[in-house]
Motif scaffolding. Structure first.
Motif, short mmCIF file in Angstrom:
data_model
loop_
_atom_site.label_atom_id
_atom_site.label_comp_id
_atom_site.label_asym_id
_atom_site.label_seq_id
_atom_site.Cartn_x
_atom_site.Cartn_y
_atom_site.Cartn_z
N SER A 107 0.79 -1.26 -0.04
CA SER A 107 0.03 0.02 -0.14
C SER A 107 1.26 0.91 0.16
O SER A 107 0.48 2.30 0.56
N ASN A 382 6.81 -3.81 1.40
CA ASN A 382 8.03 -3.64 1.91
C ASN A 382 7.28 -4.87 2.79
O ASN A 382 7.39 -5.12 3.89
N GLN A 386 6.45 -6.86 6.52
CA GLN A 386 5.35 -5.99 6.95
C GLN A 386 4.18 -7.41 6.49
O GLN A 386 2.68 -6.87 6.76
N VAL A 406 10.46 -2.21 -6.84
CA VAL A 406 10.74 -1.12 -7.70
C VAL A 406 10.10 -0.54 -5.78
O VAL A 406 9.64 -0.55 -5.02
N ASP A 407 11.29 0.55 -5.43
CA ASP A 407 10.94 1.45 -5.05
C ASP A 407 11.52 2.62 -4.89
O ASP A 407 12.28 2.84 -5.64
N THR A 573 1.34 -4.92 18.11
CA THR A 573 1.90 -4.34 17.39
C THR A 573 1.68 -3.04 16.66
O THR A 573 1.49 -2.77 15.34
N SER A 582 6.85 0.94 7.75
CA SER A 582 7.87 0.92 7.31
C SER A 582 8.41 2.33 7.17
O SER A 582 9.83 2.79 6.80
N GLN A 583 8.04 2.84 6.01
CA GLN A 583 8.43 4.22 5.58
C GLN A 583 8.26 5.67 6.68
O GLN A 583 8.11 5.11 7.79
N ASN A 656 7.08 -9.30 12.58
CA ASN A 656 6.13 -10.11 11.72
C ASN A 656 7.23 -11.17 11.72
O ASN A 656 6.90 -11.86 11.51
N1 LIG Z 1 2.51 -6.96 12.47
C1 LIG Z 1 2.04 -6.34 12.17
N2 LIG Z 1 2.63 -5.86 10.25
C2 LIG Z 1 1.67 -5.51 10.07
C3 LIG Z 1 0.83 -4.36 10.35
C4 LIG Z 1 0.75 -4.18 12.20
O1 LIG Z 1 -0.61 -3.48 12.81
N3 LIG Z 1 1.30 -5.36 12.54
N4 LIG Z 1 -0.05 -3.39 9.76
C5 LIG Z 1 -0.53 -3.74 8.60
C6 LIG Z 1 -1.15 -2.55 7.28
S1 LIG Z 1 -2.23 -2.07 8.40
C7 LIG Z 1 -0.44 -2.43 6.48
S2 LIG Z 1 -1.77 -1.31 5.59
C8 LIG Z 1 0.20 -2.65 5.86
C9 LIG Z 1 1.57 -1.86 5.11
O2 LIG Z 1 1.89 -2.54 4.14
P1 LIG Z 1 3.08 -1.92 2.95
O3 LIG Z 1 2.07 -1.30 2.10
O4 LIG Z 1 4.07 -2.81 2.59
O5 LIG Z 1 3.93 -0.97 3.87
P2 LIG Z 1 5.28 -0.23 3.67
O6 LIG Z 1 5.78 0.15 4.63
O7 LIG Z 1 4.29 1.28 3.83
O8 LIG Z 1 5.58 -0.15 2.45
C10 LIG Z 1 5.56 0.28 1.20
C11 LIG Z 1 6.10 0.38 0.80
O9 LIG Z 1 6.16 1.65 -0.53
C12 LIG Z 1 7.43 2.17 -0.92
N5 LIG Z 1 6.24 3.25 -2.53
C13 LIG Z 1 6.42 4.27 -1.80
N6 LIG Z 1 5.79 4.87 -2.68
C14 LIG Z 1 6.04 4.59 -4.05
C15 LIG Z 1 5.88 4.71 -4.89
O10 LIG Z 1 4.87 5.45 -5.58
N7 LIG Z 1 6.37 3.68 -6.19
C16 LIG Z 1 7.02 2.16 -5.71
N8 LIG Z 1 7.25 1.44 -6.17
N9 LIG Z 1 6.58 2.35 -4.18
C17 LIG Z 1 6.89 3.20 -3.41
C18 LIG Z 1 8.24 2.49 0.24
O11 LIG Z 1 9.09 3.03 0.09
C19 LIG Z 1 7.90 1.20 1.21
O12 LIG Z 1 9.25 0.73 0.76
O13 LIG Z 1 1.61 -3.78 7.12
C20 LIG Z 1 1.53 -4.60 7.17
N10 LIG Z 1 1.71 -4.63 8.53
#
Ligand SMILES: Nc1nc2c(c(=O)[nH]1)N[C@H]1C(S)=C(S)[C@@H](COP(=O)(O)OP(=O)(O)OC[C@H]3O[C@@H](n4cnc5c(=O)[nH]c(N)nc54)[C@H](O)[C@@H]3O)O[C@H]1N2
Ligand SMILES: Nc1nc2c(c(=O)[nH]1)N[C@H]1C(S)=C(S)[C@@H](COP(=O)(O)OP(=O)(O)OC[C@H]3O[C@@H](n4cnc5c(=O)[nH]c(N)nc54)[C@H](O)[C@@H]3O)O[C@H]1N2
Ligand SMILES: [Mo]
Length: 699
Positions: A107, A382, A386, A406-407, A573, A582-583, A656
């Motif tokens: 996301s 990521n 995540q 891609v990041d 968490t 992680s951003q 995780n």
């Molecule tokens: N243990 C535990 N784990 C969790 C959660 C929790 O409460 N506990 N929460 C969960 C939830 S609610 C969510 S929404 C997820 C989120 O999970 P992810 O969406 O995987 O998490 P992010 O850390 O936001 O990683 C997004 C990545 O996208 C990259 N990015 C940003 N913009 C762009 C772009 O324009 N293009 C590209 N190609 N990359 C881009 C960022 O640099 C980053 O590395 O995590 C989940 N994980």
């Protein structure tokens, strides 16, 4: 100085409208856009940090390839990157079929252009994809089953509430603009209740904080319902007109006596009675439920029980009242407005094989046969950090032949790649954004040129499509490339069915969705099968195998689970203020405030474990282990440990490693909080621990 309208595309309730000040092609300042009534109070530190993020030295500015001998990443040319990737794609497609390539997203960024990616993979001939979601689906599905739809009143409506309950939501950190409207309501005399195992910054402003044992809110809600019904504080007229299944519900909650519920939830009887008194006698009442509480294996049923409290007291469809979970009024361009989107396609369409549950990413990837997964393409996510059960995700990623990520930065996921491609920032390409809390559709504008060797993903797909020989017509219609005029044309075509939203209008500022409703359900038309609020839901039973009525069962993994005595702490968490998952954690302005992760423990637990404030402890279970500094604090309920998610491997708190890939009871969500652990002082070695994130513990 030129000022542009734009918006923040992060996965965050606020989705702020921005005014971006640019001088000589460089971003100088970012302010809130005054036309967004929900977010005009200001932008957060993360928003301010974009100036560092976009120009960061650590950003990826050109493609990187892994050197076969040294195993280190090296700069490669775009020609080499595209040749290698297209060559691999051709080979895998020929030898194993297109579904041997897996497409994974997170996301990381919102926007309509994200649709280009799936269009590419379908034109490629197919792919393997994921279903479900890490974030919110069990709550979405519980809401859809009960109220027919996912929406809520305008963000500012809460200012007219008399009673606000933040139930498993911490807006002071995760939806800071909502606290503005909560404050207005409080100034007008409203009461604020927080129900959360943690004393959060939101709870600091509350009149009452109730701290349940994690995962037991369903029992709490049913107990409150029982007390409200017994005291006669229900809204009989409302129930008769708009609620299906009340009688059966009233009978079912009879067994949830306040004493039983007190034992189940570990909340004193008086608090449960006080909650029932508040909810039964005060109106209008709004329940703001967050996503944290629906990360359990029983959470769809829990969320149904919470909504039932509003249904039996008539707090739906009125000013200042309602269920504030997610508002999908702006999701007009795609199928997301219907949570069915998260479900695997009921019929295989022969192109996409949507066979991997995101909650069980690692395990399901390893299970794929005919064809097995040979290559993965990860963008905007990521997953190594995540997705639950990191060791298994790493095992699955390690087992494929070729990986592209891609990041913007070399994340823990990017570190697994064979080729890393740079991503454009939010200021470097135009896109259209929706939201999930407010009702504005917004333009994220191209304001600056991307760095010389950063290509937007649309352009990367265009180059690959040309190499792979896609038809000119398909490319023209579905893959807009890098040229702004093509991107704008693509976006304009998506806007065509909505004459009230033009690109010209969006350039001026945020535009309310055509589906905007100041007060949700004020027409009392519920899109459920019966047309009523369904406490009794046939679909809940048929689709998910849960009871027809909201109910409570212990989470599959909890401190009460047989055989888990060795792991007596519940691990939470949550999200925290200055990061989005992680951003942002790698940026200097953020790191200065939060240099390292901490795990929070109640003083009595710390004492029992002989751990002092600031000492490191080992937090582990059969799946993995972390060594992390302890913060001793009364804010957390006894028996719980809190580590915010999103810390990188190098920081030593990749949570995780401890969670299990497990789905929620409905919606194919992710039960991150079904996790129990042990906490030990460093020095006392635990048995049978898997130290290596590379290996997996099995299922
Ligand atoms: N243990 C535990 N784990 C969790 C959660 C929790 O409460 N506990 N929460 C969960 C939830 S609610 C969510 S929404 C997820 C989120 O999970 P992810 O969406 O995987 O998490 P992010 O850390 O936001 O990683 C997004 C990545 O996208 C990259 N990015 C940003 N913009 C762009 C772009 O324009 N293009 C590209 N190609 N990359 C881009 C960022 O640099 C980053 O590395 O995590 C989940 N994980
Ligand atoms: N600053 C910031 N804002 C964000 C994000 C971010 O990472 N950082 N992420 C965005 C995204 S993708 C999401 S999903 C949302 C999530 O934001 P929220 O909806 O606020 O969800 P969480 O932070 O996961 O959890 C909220 C609260 O639920 C509590 N909780 C956990 N288990 C239980 C339980 O069993 N019962 C009760 N009653 N409470 C419980 C936690 O202690 C926590 O305080 O925030 C969005 N906004
Ligand atoms: Mo999320």
């Amino acid at each position: 100085m030129t000022v542009f309208t734009s918006a923040c595309p992060r996965n965050c309730y606020s989705t702020c409208s921005l005014l971006v000040h640019v001088e000589n092609g460089k971003i100088m300042r970012i302010d809130p856009h005054p036309d967004n009534k929900a977010t005009r109070e200001g932008i957060c530190l993360k928003g301010q940090s974009y100036i560092e993020r976009v120009y960061s030295k650590e950003r990826i500015y050109y493609p990187l390839g892994r050197n076969d001998h040294t195993k280190e990443f090296e700069r490669i040319s775009w020609d080499e990157a595209i040749d290698t990737i297209s060559g691999k794609l051709k080979n895998f497609r020929e030898e194993f079929g297109p579904q041997s390539v897996m497409f994974i997203t997170g996301s990381g960024t919102k926007g309509l252009l994200n649709h280009v990616s799936t269009a590419f993979w379908r034109l490629f001939g197919g792919y393997t994809g994921t279903y479900g979601d890490l974030c919110w689906p069990s709550g979405l599905e519980a809401t859809r089953l009960t109220l027919g739809d996912n929406r809520h009143s305008a963000p500012w409506d809460i200012a007219d509430s008399k009673l606000i309950i933040c139930w498993g939501k911490n807006p002071a950190e995760t939806n800071i603009h909502q606290t503005n409207f909560i404050n207005i309501a409080k100034e007008k005399g409203a009461r604020l209740i927080v129900i959360d195992p943690r004393r959060t910054p939101t709870a600091d402003r509350a009149d009452l904080l109730v701290q349940p044992r994690p995962g037991t809110d369903g029992a709490l809600a049913l107990g409150i319902a029982n007390l409200i019904i017994k005291s006669g504080n229900i809204n009989r007229r409302f129930i008769d007109k708009y609620v299906l299944g009340y009688k059966k519900f009233a009978k079912a909650v009879d067994e949830y006596t306040v004493e039983t519920v007190s034992k189940m939830t570990d909340i004193p009887v008086e608090y449960i009675e006080e909650l029932a008194e508040y909810i039964g006698t005060m109106t209008p009442t709004t329940i703001c439920s967050g996503f944290g509480m629906q990360r359990f294996s029983n959470s769809g049923q829990t969320m149904r029980a919470l909504i039932a409290l509003l249904a039996i007291t008539g707090n739906i469809g009125k000013k200042g009242a309602g269920w504030v979970y997610a508002n999908l009024s702006t999701h007009i361009f795609d199928r997301v407005k219907d949570p069915i989107h998260f479900f695997p396609p009921e019929k295989e369409d022969g192109i996409a094989r949507i066979s991997v549950s995101l909650a069980r990413l690692g395990r399901d990837m390893l299970k794929q046969k005919d064809p097995p997964i040979k290559m993965i393409w990860v963008e905007r996510g990521n997953p190594v950090l995540q997705v639950p059960q990191t060791p298994m995700v790493l095992e699955a990623f390690g087992g494929v032949d070729f990986r592209v990520v891609v990041d913007h930065f070399i994340t823990d996921t990017a570190k697994q790649a064979d080729i890393i491609l740079p991503a454009r920032s939010l200021f470097e390409q135009t896109d259209i954004l929706n939201a999930y809390w407010h009702d504005y559709i917004q333009l994220q504008q191209k304001i600056i040129e991307p760095p010389k060797e950063v290509k937007p993903l649309t352009e990367v797909y265009r180059l690959l499509a040309q190499k792979l020989g896609f038809s000119k017509k398909d490319i023209k219609e579905q893959l807009p490339g890098q040229d702004e005029s093509e991107v704008l044309d693509y976006l304009e075509r998506r806007l065509a069915p909505f004459p009230e939203i033009s690109l010209e209008k969006l350039k001026q500022g945020p535009v309310l969705s055509p589906c905007f409703q100041e007060i949700a359900w004020e027409d009392f038309r519920f899109k459920t099968p019966s047309g009523k609020i369904e406490l009794f839901s046939r679909e809940a039973n048929q689709r998910w195998g849960v009871d027809f009525l909201p109910g409570f069962s212990e989470p599959i993994e909890s401190v009460k689970t047989k055989g888990r005595k060795e792991y007596p702490f519940c691990l939470l968490t949550p999200n925290e203020k200055n990061s989005i998952h992680s951003q942002f954690r790698n940026l200097k302005v953020i790191r200065e405030l939060q240099p390292e992760p901490m795990a929070t423990l109640h003083p009595l637990d710390a004492k029992q474990k002989m751990i002092n404030e600031g000492e490191k402890a080992r937090i582990y279970n059969e799946r993995g282990e972390l060594e992390i500094r302890i913060k001793v604090d009364y804010s957390i309920k006894q028996g719980c440990v809190v580590i915010p998610n999103g810390w990188w491997f190098n920081d030593g708190a990749a949570v995780n490693l401890l969670t299990k890939g497990r789905e929620t009871d409905m919606g194919y969500g992710t039960a991150f909080h079904d996790t129990t652990v042990q906490v030990e002082r460093i020095g006392k070695r635990a048995k049978n621990i898997n130290n290596s994130p590379r290996r997996s513990e099995g299922v």
